[in-house]
Design a protein around this motif. Structure first.
Motif, mmCIF file in Angstrom:
data_model
loop_
_atom_site.group_PDB
_atom_site.id
_atom_site.type_symbol
_atom_site.label_atom_id
_atom_site.label_comp_id
_atom_site.label_asym_id
_atom_site.label_seq_id
_atom_site.Cartn_x
_atom_site.Cartn_y
_atom_site.Cartn_z
ATOM 1 N N PRO A 1 -25.650 53.126 -51.983
ATOM 2 C CA PRO A 1 -24.724 53.233 -53.106
ATOM 3 C C PRO A 1 -23.854 51.974 -53.207
ATOM 4 O O PRO A 1 -23.489 51.375 -52.197
ATOM 5 C CB PRO A 1 -23.875 54.459 -52.756
ATOM 6 C CG PRO A 1 -24.726 55.255 -51.820
ATOM 7 C CD PRO A 1 -25.524 54.241 -51.047
ATOM 8 N N LYS A 2 -23.539 51.584 -54.428
ATOM 9 C CA LYS A 2 -22.764 50.360 -54.662
ATOM 10 C C LYS A 2 -21.433 50.378 -53.922
ATOM 11 O O LYS A 2 -20.982 49.352 -53.426
ATOM 12 C CB LYS A 2 -22.533 50.142 -56.160
ATOM 13 C CG LYS A 2 -23.800 49.916 -56.935
ATOM 14 C CD LYS A 2 -24.444 48.606 -56.551
ATOM 15 C CE LYS A 2 -25.721 48.424 -57.328
ATOM 16 N NZ LYS A 2 -26.735 47.722 -56.599
ATOM 17 N N LYS A 3 -20.774 51.526 -53.830
ATOM 18 C CA LYS A 3 -19.471 51.557 -53.156
ATOM 19 C C LYS A 3 -19.621 51.202 -51.677
ATOM 20 O O LYS A 3 -18.732 50.602 -51.087
ATOM 21 C CB LYS A 3 -18.774 52.902 -53.346
ATOM 22 C CG LYS A 3 -19.441 54.080 -52.676
ATOM 23 C CD LYS A 3 -18.683 55.353 -52.915
ATOM 24 C CE LYS A 3 -19.350 56.503 -52.178
ATOM 25 N NZ LYS A 3 -18.616 57.745 -52.337
#
Length: 109
Positions: free
Chosen positions: A99-101
């Motif tokens: 995930p980007k986060k």
């Protein structure tokens, strides 16, 4: 000249990454999503699509598209890479599956 052990050394430092077996060959995944695989003495990585296209054009002896997987995966002649370039590519491949986060937090740290 990079080796599978060099890849292992980088991949296992990445959050969520683990080594697994894929059809009798080593692979690195986050959860069930793979990002670097070995296959019959070769290595393929899941790299950014735009970066892949540049690599295919600039260095066709080192980077080639997978014929069965379209442009989402790249065959990589790791013996042509130094340790720093290989590490950057493993990081890039990892960012395509997490995930980007998580990838942003890791890169910022």
């Amino acid at each position: 000249m990079a080796t599978w052990n060099d890849i292992r050394g980088v991949a296992l430092t990445l959050p969520g990454a683990h080594e697994s077996d894929s059809l009798g060959e080593p692979a690195f995944k986050v959860g069930r999503k793979g990002f670097v695989h070995a296959w019959r003495g070769k290595v393929f990585m899941k790299l950014d699509r735009h970066h892949q296209e540049l690599l295919f054009e600039a260095r066709p002896d080192t980077f080639r598209p997978m014929t069965s997987g379209g442009l989402r995966w790249s065959w990589v002649a790791i013996e042509d890479l130094d340790a720093q370039e290989m590490a950057a590519l493993v990081h890039e491949a990892w960012t395509t599956v997490v995930p980007k986060k998580i990838s942003r937090a890791y890169i910022q740290a």
